[in-house]
Design an enzyme around this catalytic site. Structure first.
Site, PDB file in Angstrom:
ATOM      1  N   CYS A 181     -10.023 -51.058 -33.979  1.00 17.30           N
ATOM      2  CA  CYS A 181      -9.549 -51.403 -35.448  1.00 17.30           C
ATOM      3  C   CYS A 181     -10.211 -52.716 -36.056  1.00 17.30           C
ATOM      4  O   CYS A 181     -10.617 -52.941 -36.936  1.00 17.30           O
ATOM      5  CB  CYS A 181      -7.984 -51.621 -35.600  1.00 17.30           C
ATOM      6  SG  CYS A 181      -7.478 -52.649 -34.215  1.00 17.30           S
ATOM      7  N   GLU A 207       0.043 -51.246 -38.525  1.00 18.22           N
ATOM      8  CA  GLU A 207      -1.130 -52.071 -37.887  1.00 18.22           C
ATOM      9  C   GLU A 207      -2.280 -51.087 -38.305  1.00 18.22           C
ATOM     10  O   GLU A 207      -2.177 -49.763 -37.519  1.00 18.22           O
ATOM     11  CB  GLU A 207      -1.185 -52.238 -36.342  1.00 18.22           C
ATOM     12  CG  GLU A 207      -0.054 -53.261 -35.645  1.00 18.22           C
ATOM     13  CD  GLU A 207      -0.047 -54.409 -36.244  1.00 18.22           C
ATOM     14  OE1 GLU A 207      -1.395 -55.077 -36.516  1.00 18.22           O
ATOM     15  OE2 GLU A 207       0.714 -55.265 -36.159  1.00 18.22           O
TER      16      GLU A 207
HETATM   17  P1  NAD Z   1      -3.676 -41.579 -37.279  1.00 19.84           P
HETATM   18  O1  NAD Z   1      -3.167 -42.485 -38.445  1.00 19.84           O
HETATM   19  O2  NAD Z   1      -4.429 -40.190 -37.688  1.00 19.84           O
HETATM   20  O3  NAD Z   1      -2.769 -41.345 -36.142  1.00 19.84           O
HETATM   21  C1  NAD Z   1      -2.115 -42.374 -35.721  1.00 19.84           C
HETATM   22  C2  NAD Z   1      -1.098 -41.986 -35.132  1.00 19.84           C
HETATM   23  O4  NAD Z   1      -0.132 -41.467 -35.719  1.00 19.84           O
HETATM   24  C3  NAD Z   1      -1.164 -40.513 -33.823  1.00 19.84           C
HETATM   25  O5  NAD Z   1      -0.336 -40.523 -32.741  1.00 19.84           O
HETATM   26  C4  NAD Z   1      -0.519 -39.433 -34.611  1.00 19.84           C
HETATM   27  O6  NAD Z   1      -0.206 -38.405 -33.922  1.00 19.84           O
HETATM   28  C5  NAD Z   1       0.487 -40.118 -35.427  1.00 19.84           C
HETATM   29  N1  NAD Z   1       0.992 -39.130 -36.744  1.00 19.84           N
HETATM   30  C6  NAD Z   1      -0.026 -38.832 -37.698  1.00 19.84           C
HETATM   31  N2  NAD Z   1       0.588 -38.310 -38.663  1.00 19.84           N
HETATM   32  C7  NAD Z   1       1.735 -38.860 -38.748  1.00 19.84           C
HETATM   33  C8  NAD Z   1       3.015 -38.708 -39.520  1.00 19.84           C
HETATM   34  N3  NAD Z   1       2.915 -37.914 -40.779  1.00 19.84           N
HETATM   35  N4  NAD Z   1       4.092 -39.140 -39.182  1.00 19.84           N
HETATM   36  C9  NAD Z   1       4.137 -40.078 -37.900  1.00 19.84           C
HETATM   37  N5  NAD Z   1       3.002 -40.009 -37.110  1.00 19.84           N
HETATM   38  C10 NAD Z   1       2.179 -39.531 -37.374  1.00 19.84           C
HETATM   39  O7  NAD Z   1      -4.791 -42.555 -36.800  1.00 19.84           O
HETATM   40  P2  NAD Z   1      -6.003 -42.123 -35.707  1.00 19.84           P
HETATM   41  O8  NAD Z   1      -7.094 -41.722 -36.741  1.00 19.84           O
HETATM   42  O9  NAD Z   1      -5.476 -41.306 -34.835  1.00 19.84           O
HETATM   43  O10 NAD Z   1      -6.544 -43.538 -35.290  1.00 19.84           O
HETATM   44  C11 NAD Z   1      -7.380 -44.356 -35.822  1.00 19.84           C
HETATM   45  C12 NAD Z   1      -6.976 -45.382 -36.817  1.00 19.84           C
HETATM   46  O11 NAD Z   1      -6.039 -46.475 -36.469  1.00 19.84           O
HETATM   47  C13 NAD Z   1      -8.128 -46.024 -37.380  1.00 19.84           C
HETATM   48  O12 NAD Z   1      -8.152 -46.043 -38.838  1.00 19.84           O
HETATM   49  C14 NAD Z   1      -7.707 -47.544 -36.958  1.00 19.84           C
HETATM   50  O13 NAD Z   1      -8.363 -48.504 -37.586  1.00 19.84           O
HETATM   51  C15 NAD Z   1      -6.410 -47.542 -36.861  1.00 19.84           C
HETATM   52  N6  NAD Z   1      -5.896 -48.408 -35.766  1.00 19.84           N
HETATM   53  C16 NAD Z   1      -5.455 -49.648 -36.255  1.00 19.84           C
HETATM   54  C17 NAD Z   1      -5.307 -50.565 -35.420  1.00 19.84           C
HETATM   55  C18 NAD Z   1      -4.647 -51.997 -35.719  1.00 19.84           C
HETATM   56  O14 NAD Z   1      -4.030 -52.485 -34.871  1.00 19.84           O
HETATM   57  N7  NAD Z   1      -4.506 -52.307 -37.082  1.00 19.84           N
HETATM   58  C19 NAD Z   1      -5.475 -50.525 -33.884  1.00 19.84           C
HETATM   59  C20 NAD Z   1      -6.042 -49.339 -33.536  1.00 19.84           C
HETATM   60  C21 NAD Z   1      -6.316 -48.351 -34.432  1.00 19.84           C
END
Ligand code: NAD
Length: 527
Positions: free
Chosen positions: A298, A264
């Site tokens: 999101c 997502e």
């Molecule tokens: P991010 O991708 O930086 O982090 C998300 C999660 O992944 C965090 O818990 C982080 O610690 C973890 N993470 C980071 N690097 C990783 C790796 N290499 N392997 C595994 N896990 C890892 O995202 P963010 O900036 O914290 O969140 C915002 C983003 O999330 C925005 O792009 C937003 O649109 C998206 N989002 C999508 C939805 C949806 O349902 N489509 C919902 C909410 C947020």
């Protein structure tokens, strides 16, 4: 464990004893939890409280404990698992004030938007507790050889499901996918986001109170690349919510292990205002969809595509509605929009607006930080004259920043909405809902809201929710939202032993028999 000054907004009920009762749920037996991490509270940019940080060895041992607990959990009836989830639902509703405090303290969002997480999670819990059994029920299918054989499709739990979710909806995203995973008979290894560990630990403690056996849900903490990767390496299916860039990295890692993923990811969601739209209604919907959660959602709207016929009236209504938004902070229901969650968010939003203005965008509202309100407060912002060379044109800002685009006619509006590589959510405002629904089919998005900006489709939990293009793979909610946590198994039974030429008979007679059956079925119009 705590050192230095802590944020002044710490909820009064979060005493040392309560904190200890939350921290105990971090899975740190291998490391002893000696290393800690302390998030920064958005209201005052001061540390909240320290939480132990896991090592990759902790993640491995947590996965092993989850694996041991999974079989007995899957051995319970669906009804017994649903009882736990329904008790969790009731406790969540009764104790919501505590988790609302934590969500606000850790993310800075307005309390109404924190409460929307409670509403959505409660709705998801009730939905799957009541309907999940039928989504996973055994299915009798037409057998290969009528009368002589029979067959059923079963849904079996994957085993241990990994859940990685971001900070922007720490309760709904951290637990909303966990519930169908648990109900399908899986154990879960969940990684708390570094900004919002307390919210997830609070939910973990509540689930224990609801009766979830001790090891079925393991919570690990730590930075994404290290601990998140260890989670991907330890589980049988990964449910990831976060940015497109991280989602891609996670999917590549999962592919090496040949485990399934649901992703997502981000969006750059458009809202179309048709020529016949009520400008006031469309403005109200836009403001809610663009600025709720300070735009850190999101499915929130960042592009508004307005028909020239209604552009001036809509813009006037939008600016009036935007100026009515109360930007502020503090636990309680006093404000419409809170600050951004982190300094990184503030810097990214500021950089997008600065870049756009330097390249010729016009600021119609907002456009700057409000340090007088709070260290990470940023005004709800409306921009016009946004062009392709600006970072925010098609790249996700993830903040309270809207760009207005003027078009003429539905075809141009659809073409504008479909620009870029994302495809998460979209909206159409129109007095003619049939025309708006017809447009929806031509918009590349996992969900389209008509006469609502963002929340209606995601709140319709019986329907799937997810992204197209760079916005992800797989769906949460509805039947797909629980079936993704299972493997399909076909059980085919022959009443007379192996299907094939009987011993000692020529193959041709078996082939003739088979051909006669194919022709007969065709003549009868079957298959
Ligand atoms: P991010 O991708 O930086 O982090 C998300 C999660 O992944 C965090 O818990 C982080 O610690 C973890 N993470 C980071 N690097 C990783 C790796 N290499 N392997 C595994 N896990 C890892 O995202 P963010 O900036 O914290 O969140 C915002 C983003 O999330 C925005 O792009 C937003 O649109 C998206 N989002 C999508 C939805 C949806 O349902 N489509 C919902 C909410 C947020």
């Amino acid at each position: 464990m705590d050192t230095g000054p802590v944020s002044a907004h710490r909820p009064a009920w979060l005493t040392g004893a309560r904190l200890a009762s939350l921290r105990r749920w971090v899975a740190v037996p291998a490391s002893g939890g000696k290393t800690t991490h302390t998030p920064i509270a958005p209201y005052d940019a001061l540390p909240t409280v320290a939480v132990p940080v896991c090592t990759p060895e902790d993640v491995e041992s947590a996965a092993a404990r989850a694996r041991t607990a999974q079989e007995p959990w899957a051995g319970l009836s669906y009804g017994a698992r649903a009882e736990v989830v329904l008790r969790f639902h009731d406790l969540l509703v009764a104790r919501q004030d505590e988790v609302l405090d934590l969500i606000q303290w850790e993310t800075g969002k307005a309390r109404l938007h924190a409460w929307q997480e409670v509403l959505l999670l409660g709705t998801v819990a009730r939905h799957y507790a009541r309907h999940g059994r039928s989504y996973l029920a055994d299915r009798t299918v037409r057998p290969a050889v009528p009368l002589l054989t029979r067959a059923r499709e079963l849904r079996l739990p994957k085993g241990v499901v990994g859940i990685i979710a971001p900070w922007n909806h720490p309760l709904y995203l951290g637990v909303g996918d966990l519930i169908p995973a648990l109900l399908a008979g899986n154990a879960v290894l969940g990684k708390a986001d570094g900004q919002t560990p307390l919210t997830l630990l609070w939910a973990r403690a509540l689930m224990a109170e609801a009766g979830l056996p001790e090891n079925v849900w393991q919570v690990v903490t730590g930075d994404g690349p290290t601990i998140g990767s260890a989670v991907v390496d330890a589980v049988d299916h990964l449910c990831f919510t976060g940015s497109t860039a991280t989602g891609r990295a996670v999917a590549e890692r999962a592919a090496r292990r040949l485990i399934g993923v649901s992703l997502e990811l981000g969006g750059k969601n458009p809202l179309i205002v048709r020529a016949d739209a009520d400008p006031d209604l469309a403005a109200r919907g836009t403001v809610e969809a663009a600025f709720a959660n300070s735009g850190q959602m999101c499915v929130h709207i960042e592009r508004v595509i307005v028909d020239a016929a209604v552009y001036d009236a809509f813009t006037a209504a939008l600016l009036a509605a935007t100026s009515g938004q109360r930007l502020g902070q503090g636990l309680g229901y006093g404000y419409d929009i809170g600050p951004l969650a982190t300094r990184a968010q503030l810097e990214k939003v500021g950089a997008h607006v600065t870049d756009a203005v330097a390249k010729g965008a016009t600021v119609l509202a907002g456009g700057r930080a409000r340090p007088d309100i709070g260290p990470y407060a940023y005004q709800p912002t409306v921009l016009a004259d946004v062009t392709d060379d600006m970072d925010l044109c098609l790249g996700e800002t993830f903040g309270p920043v809207l760009a207005l685009h003027r078009v003429s006619g539905d075809a141009a509006a659809i073409a504008a909405a479909n620009r870029g590589r994302h495809g998460l959510s979209a909206a159409v405002f129109s007095r003619d809902t049939a025309a708006a629904e017809a447009m929806a089919r031509r918009i590349r998005a996992g969900a389209v809201n008509v006469n609502d900006g963002a929340g209606l489709a995601i709140g319709t939990v019986e329907a799937p929710m997810g992204g197209r293009g760079d916005s992800g793979l797989g769906r949460r909610h509805g039947p797909e939202g629980i079936r993704r946590f299972t493997d399909a198994q076909t059980v085919a039974v022959s009443r007379l032993g192996p299907i094939g030429p009987p011993p000692g008979r020529p193959a041709e007679s078996f082939v003739n028999l088979g051909n006669r059956q194919l022709r007969l079925l065709r003549r009868l119009g079957i298959r």
